[in-house]
Every structure is written in structure tokens, then in C-alpha cells.
Design a protein around this motif. Sequence first.
Motif, PDB file in Angstrom:
ATOM      1  N   SER A  96       0.813  -1.217   0.000  1.00 11.56           N
ATOM      2  CA  SER A  96       0.000   0.000   0.000  1.00 11.56           C
ATOM      3  C   SER A  96       0.846   1.267   0.000  1.00 11.56           C
ATOM      4  N   THR A  97       2.118   1.149   0.403  1.00 12.63           N
ATOM      5  CA  THR A  97       3.003   2.308   0.444  1.00 12.63           C
ATOM      6  C   THR A  97       4.357   1.930  -0.136  1.00 12.63           C
ATOM      7  N   VAL A  98       4.857   2.751  -1.041  1.00 11.90           N
ATOM      8  CA  VAL A  98       6.204   2.576  -1.586  1.00 11.90           C
ATOM      9  C   VAL A  98       6.889   3.931  -1.603  1.00 11.90           C
ATOM     10  N   GLN A  99       7.967   4.043  -0.854  1.00 12.03           N
ATOM     11  CA  GLN A  99       8.772   5.270  -0.844  1.00 12.03           C
ATOM     12  C   GLN A  99      10.173   4.955  -1.336  1.00 12.03           C
ATOM     13  N   LEU A 100      10.652   5.752  -2.310  1.00 14.51           N
ATOM     14  CA  LEU A 100      12.032   5.640  -2.763  1.00 14.51           C
ATOM     15  C   LEU A 100      12.871   6.573  -1.898  1.00 14.51           C
ATOM     16  N   ASN A 101      13.680   5.987  -1.016  1.00 20.34           N
ATOM     17  CA  ASN A 101      14.340   6.738   0.045  1.00 20.34           C
ATOM     18  C   ASN A 101      15.393   7.719  -0.454  1.00 20.34           C
ATOM     19  N   GLU A 102      15.993   7.448  -1.597  1.00 17.69           N
ATOM     20  CA  GLU A 102      17.112   8.268  -2.074  1.00 17.69           C
ATOM     21  C   GLU A 102      16.686   9.361  -3.049  1.00 17.69           C
ATOM     22  N   TYR A 103      15.370   9.518  -3.247  1.00 20.65           N
ATOM     23  CA  TYR A 103      14.863  10.528  -4.183  1.00 20.65           C
ATOM     24  C   TYR A 103      13.784  11.369  -3.509  1.00 20.65           C
ATOM     25  N   LYS A 104      13.576  12.557  -4.044  1.00 17.77           N
ATOM     26  CA  LYS A 104      12.552  13.471  -3.546  1.00 17.77           C
ATOM     27  C   LYS A 104      11.612  13.859  -4.676  1.00 17.77           C
ATOM     28  N   ALA A 105      10.370  14.152  -4.314  1.00 18.94           N
ATOM     29  CA  ALA A 105       9.364  14.582  -5.292  1.00 18.94           C
ATOM     30  C   ALA A 105       9.269  16.097  -5.315  1.00 18.94           C
ATOM     31  N   TYR A 106       8.712  16.615  -6.392  1.00 20.30           N
ATOM     32  CA  TYR A 106       8.600  18.064  -6.559  1.00 20.30           C
ATOM     33  C   TYR A 106       7.534  18.640  -5.638  1.00 20.30           C
ATOM     34  N   ASP A 107       7.896  19.697  -4.948  1.00 23.24           N
ATOM     35  CA  ASP A 107       6.986  20.414  -4.056  1.00 23.24           C
ATOM     36  C   ASP A 107       6.686  21.766  -4.695  1.00 23.24           C
ATOM     37  N   LYS A 108       5.461  21.947  -5.181  1.00 25.11           N
ATOM     38  CA  LYS A 108       5.128  23.158  -5.940  1.00 25.11           C
ATOM     39  C   LYS A 108       5.261  24.432  -5.127  1.00 25.11           C
ATOM     40  N   PRO A 109       4.767  24.512  -3.874  1.00 27.39           N
ATOM     41  CA  PRO A 109       4.927  25.757  -3.114  1.00 27.39           C
ATOM     42  C   PRO A 109       6.391  26.146  -2.917  1.00 27.39           C
ATOM     43  N   ASP A 111       8.827  25.076  -4.878  1.00 26.37           N
ATOM     44  CA  ASP A 111       9.443  25.058  -6.203  1.00 26.37           C
ATOM     45  C   ASP A 111      10.782  24.310  -6.191  1.00 26.37           C
ATOM     46  N   LYS A 112      10.805  23.153  -5.535  1.00 25.04           N
ATOM     47  CA  LYS A 112      12.002  22.315  -5.537  1.00 25.04           C
ATOM     48  C   LYS A 112      11.618  20.891  -5.120  1.00 25.04           C
ATOM     49  N   ASN A 113      12.526  19.972  -5.330  1.00 28.94           N
ATOM     50  CA  ASN A 113      12.291  18.575  -4.975  1.00 28.94           C
ATOM     51  C   ASN A 113      12.677  18.348  -3.512  1.00 28.94           C
ATOM     52  N   ASP A 114      11.686  18.411  -2.621  1.00 33.73           N
ATOM     53  CA  ASP A 114      11.991  18.198  -1.206  1.00 33.73           C
ATOM     54  C   ASP A 114      10.905  17.403  -0.477  1.00 33.73           C
ATOM     55  N   LYS A 115       9.945  16.817  -1.231  1.00 32.14           N
ATOM     56  CA  LYS A 115       8.910  15.985  -0.620  1.00 32.14           C
ATOM     57  C   LYS A 115       9.305  14.517  -0.698  1.00 32.14           C
ATOM     58  N   PRO A 116       8.845  13.679   0.233  1.00 30.27           N
ATOM     59  CA  PRO A 116       9.082  12.232   0.110  1.00 30.27           C
ATOM     60  C   PRO A 116       8.513  11.725  -1.213  1.00 30.27           C
ATOM     61  N   LEU A 117       9.286  10.894  -1.906  1.00 30.79           N
ATOM     62  CA  LEU A 117       8.844  10.389  -3.198  1.00 30.79           C
ATOM     63  C   LEU A 117       8.091   9.078  -2.971  1.00 30.79           C
ATOM     64  N   LEU A 118       6.774   9.165  -3.043  1.00 23.53           N
ATOM     65  CA  LEU A 118       5.888   8.044  -2.772  1.00 23.53           C
ATOM     66  C   LEU A 118       5.201   7.618  -4.062  1.00 23.53           C
ATOM     67  N   VAL A 204      -1.695   7.282 -10.838  1.00 25.57           N
ATOM     68  CA  VAL A 204      -0.293   7.665 -10.810  1.00 25.57           C
ATOM     69  C   VAL A 204      -0.148   9.101 -10.313  1.00 25.57           C
ATOM     70  N   ARG A 205       0.642   9.253  -9.275  1.00 20.89           N
ATOM     71  CA  ARG A 205       0.861  10.569  -8.652  1.00 20.89           C
ATOM     72  C   ARG A 205       1.992  11.305  -9.363  1.00 20.89           C
ATOM     73  N   GLY A 206       1.801  12.611  -9.594  1.00 15.06           N
ATOM     74  CA  GLY A 206       2.842  13.425 -10.208  1.00 15.06           C
ATOM     75  C   GLY A 206       4.025  13.613  -9.275  1.00 15.06           C
ATOM     76  N   GLN A 207       5.228  13.485  -9.828  1.00 17.28           N
ATOM     77  CA  GLN A 207       6.450  13.632  -9.037  1.00 17.28           C
ATOM     78  C   GLN A 207       7.329  14.776  -9.539  1.00 17.28           C
ATOM     79  N   GLU A 208       7.007  15.329 -10.730  1.00 18.74           N
ATOM     80  CA  GLU A 208       7.909  16.282 -11.379  1.00 18.74           C
ATOM     81  C   GLU A 208       7.250  17.652 -11.550  1.00 18.74           C
ATOM     82  N   LYS A 209       8.049  18.603 -11.959  1.00 19.58           N
ATOM     83  CA  LYS A 209       7.574  19.979 -12.124  1.00 19.58           C
ATOM     84  C   LYS A 209       6.707  20.137 -13.372  1.00 19.58           C
ATOM     85  N   GLY A 210       7.153  19.608 -14.480  1.00 11.80           N
ATOM     86  CA  GLY A 210       6.417  19.781 -15.735  1.00 11.80           C
ATOM     87  C   GLY A 210       5.305  18.762 -15.869  1.00 11.80           C
ATOM     88  N   ARG A 211       4.089  19.129 -15.532  1.00 11.65           N
ATOM     89  CA  ARG A 211       2.972  18.174 -15.528  1.00 11.65           C
ATOM     90  C   ARG A 211       2.714  17.593 -16.918  1.00 11.65           C
TER      91      ARG A 211
END
Length: 607
Positions: A96-109, A111-118, A204-211
Motif C-alpha cells: 500500500s506504500t512505496v517510498q524511494l528513500n534516495e529521491y525526492k518529489a517536486y513540491d510546488k509551493p 518550487d524544488k524537490n523536497d517531498k518524500p517520493l511516494l 499515478v501521482r505526479g512527481q515532477e515539475k512539468g505536468r
Amino acid sequence: MQQNNGLDKNQLISFALFSMLLIGFMFYFQNKQQNEEQLKEGENSAKVTQTVQQNPAKPAIATNLNDSVKTTSIQSIELKNKELTLGISTLGGQISTVQLNEYKAYDKPADKNDKPLLLLDKNNSAYGFQFKDKTGKVFSTKDLVFSPSQKGNSVTMQANVNGAIIQFTYTLLDKYTVDFDVKTQGLSQLIQDQKANFIWDYNVRGQEKGRSQEQTHTEFNYTFNNYKSFDYDGRTTMDEASETLNWLAIKQQFFSAVIEPQNGFKNSKGSQEMVEEGEYLKKFNFDGQVALAGNELNQNFKWYFMPLDLQLLKSYEGKNFDELLPLGWSFIGTMNRWFFIPMYNFISSWGIAAGWVIFLMTIFVKIILSPVMFKQHKLSAMMRVIRPEIDEVNTKYKDADPMKRQQETMAVYRKAGVNQMAGCLPGLLQVPIFYALFRFFPNMIDLRGKSFWFAKDLTAYDDVIKLPFHIPFLQDHLSIFAIACTAVILIYTIMTAGNIQQPTQPGMPNMKVLMYIFPVTFLFFLNTSASGLSWYYFVSNAINILIILVINYWILDEKKIHAQIQANKQKEPKPEGKFQKRMREMMEKAQEQQKMQQQQAAKGKKK
């Protein structure tokens, strides 16, 4: 008047009644809330997250699904290694949960990759095996509540369905692989078919800046023919009734979830639906059949939740996982795999910023193409020198047949020793390079999150200039790199437009106007593309401008070129090349057909 700070008798009675009423309401709503929470526990996934220790209590065996849901609390078991953190729910016995520990997802507010990548979280994925019992009713493991037993980085989930036992064992292996072993006992007493359906619903959840760019790269990928053949589907429904899929992937721009069945999926079908806005990009559904042996499901599966890194994908030998990286078909993909990626890795090993790596890549490509580019610019200079004679031919044969005028023009070029087709070669070489880089920059995971100047991520657009409104194709921003690239392409076009011969045939478009329009349309293309691509082409076209200036002012002497052309005219004309001969014959044939049509039209008028 004496001030009374206390309470009189009536106030005390009122306060007591109000307190009792308040306490009654509190008890009422507390009981109601508890009932609602218990009901939700049976309908949805885990509300209580509990890590089950080794040697847990034996699972409660329920006689039917409803009893199981009511009597067993939903839990989530954690498995973790350096690369992955998994949560496995007792509801459905599924990851039910998969997190890639060595990567971060894009955080729009931010404007950088600093969210847990789930990849999986918040019930955005649900999968299970679907069976049909002997009464014709369908039941799925997604709806069962399993009991867990954990040992290290392995957990066994067990459920009982009317006396039949279904057991899932998950083992987190090295890096990004999860072993998924399925066993059943007594299932043959319940079901009538020699097959089960594996159903997977995945938002599928968005992980990047360019939707829009990430949506384009989010699609079905799969192999068949014993891992030798590969296909993908990014837009339509998927239907592989005749092939046995060796693995199925739902991939995104840089990450992928892959399920690999031991004996393959048959009669596979899938659908996908675009999500216009919000945290999800697309909704996927997959349905593939797995074979049973003696009406029991005893088969091994493997899950892979991995980044699309070429070296990593190749390390899974014999799986053909490197096809997940969309580097282009045939020659384009080969160019990326054996030229651009090794070049990038080599230069980046020097420890310089990613933007300067791209700069040096551009220089190296220009050096390799320099002999061809020099011939192109020399040809441009020769055509500029011979322009007065071409204009003279056009004036002389102004009222003549267009084919005749074209033949005389080609004769002037041939006598001067100018091969027009030689100028096409550099342009033809640029086409595969452009397309290869178009594939390279948005899919090179080493560039993901790498900043350069005002671009915070070279695999996405830079949006320093934000617009208060939305423009079709441009969206709500202007990319500085895209504007800069468009500007240098426009300057280069102006510098070379003088060499373009305007077609003299009636109704033909103005070629110079079209050339000026092209850079502007390029802005719409680059504004939402990877800023690394815009930066590469800015440098490339800036170098082109520099090369033209150096050749025109320091290398080529137009007087010498003119003298060479005049000398060529005095010599015997070189024999026609195969291409020139073919062109001349085609033009002569077309001219003859045109004359015949004119003669037939004239006869028709006389009649």
C-alpha cells in the motif's frame, strides 16, 4: 450597590442542567464517532498503522468476508532497506506504500524537490487476484483481511475464505526488488475455472515539475516473446489477447512500478484516463490472466519499484528493462546509449555543474561536425557570390516556362561548380541529433533536480517569468532559456536568409517569411520542454553565429571565391552526378507532360 461575584440559586441550577446536557451530547457523539470509525475500518484501508513483531498471535479465521472485516483490525507492516520503504496492508494483503528513500518529489509551493517520493500511498493503488466460485460469484483478494507474520524483511499474509487458505509472502530483496510469492490451499473446492485474473487499479501521482511533460511519459510498458519484444501504450486502451506478457510496467518520467509474473500474463487488457489537474496524472487499470495448476494458485511474482537509470536497468540481465527508458527507436536510441549518455557521464565525472557539462557536450558535437559545417558555410558564401547571375537568369527567363527557368538556374550552378545538395547534408545530420537530444534531456535522471543559473531543474522548464493568465501551448510562464534560444535562432536565420532562393513559380510561399516564422514557433515548443534542451540549442546556435562571422571575415575571401567560380566556368562542365541527372530528367519529363496538357487544352477550346 454591593457587587456580587458569585452565582445565585437559579444560576447554579441552570449551570448544572447545561453541564448535564453538554456531557450527554459528548457521550452521544463520542459513541457515534466510534461506530463510524469501526465501520470505516471495515470498508477502507488501514486506519491504524501497527508494526507487527515476530511470532504474532495466530490469525482469527472468519467464516466469511464480512466477519473478517469486522473482527480483524487493519494493520500496515513495514519493510525497509536502503533504497525502499514499503508498507504492506492487511487489507487485501497488498503493498500500500512505496517510498524511494534516495529521491525526492517536486513540491510546488517550495518550487524544488523536497517531498518524500511516494509511488504508492493514500490508497492510490489496489491490486489482487479475482476468482469465480462454483456458484458463479466473483470474489477478490483485494477485499480480504489478511493476518500477518513478520520475520526480518519478509512478511507472510494469510487469509481464510470458506475453508480455503490464501497466503502471500513478501520479501524485500536488494535494492528495488520485492519477491511476491503466492500460495493457496483448498481453493480448488471453491472455484470452477483454471485461471485467475490479476486486477491492478493505479492512480499515478505526479512527481515532477512539468505536468504535461510527465503525463506524456506516463504510460503502459510491457515485454513479451520471452523478454525479447517490447511495446508501450501511452494514449489508447491496451489489448494483448494473443501475447503472454513477461512483465508489465506503469512508468512515469523517471520512475516505474513493474510486476513480473513467473508464468506471464495472458489475455491482458488495460485502460488509461488522463487526469486534468490535481496530484494525479493518469488513472490506469490492468486485467491479466494467470494460469492455475489443479485449481490452485501457486506462483511467484516480483515487484520492482525503481528509478529509470540506464546502468541500473541494464543490471537486471535478461529482463529488457532498459527499454523502459524512452531514448528513441533504432539509430536515435543507439546514439543516446552509446554517444550522448557516455559523453555526459564522462564530462560530469570531472565534477563540474550540469549546465557546464551540457555546454562542453555542445562544443564536442560542434567539433565533430566542423568539417561538414565548414563546407556548408563555404557553399553559402559561394551562393552569395553567384547571386547576381542567378538573378540575371530569373530576369531573362521571367516570362518563360518555370521548368525552363529552373533548368537554366541549375546550369549556372553546375558551370560554377556549386553543388546545391551539399548544403542539405548538415541539415540532415542535425535532424537525428535534435531528436536524440529531445529524448535525452527529459529522461536523463542524472539531470533531475540539477540547477543551473535560473533553471532549478534542467529536466523541466524554468519559469522565472510568471504570467497572470494562461496562454495555449505557452501555459502560464515564459522560459528564459527558451526565449534566449529563440532569439539566437532568429539571428542565425537573418544571417543566412540571404542565401535562400525564392521560388519564382506562381503561388509559391515566400520562403524567407517562413524562415522567420520558424524561430517564433520554436518558442512554443521549448517553453514547456526541458530547460537543458533549450540551453543546449542556445549554445549550439550561438556557436553557429560565431562560426559564420569567423568564416566570413577571417577565412573565406569572396574575391577568391568569385575568381574560382569564373575559372570553373571556363572549364569543361563536370559530368552530372546521379542525383543531378535524375532531377534534370524529372524536370524534363514534367515539362513534356505540361506541354501535352497545354496542347490538349488548346484542342479542347477549338472544338
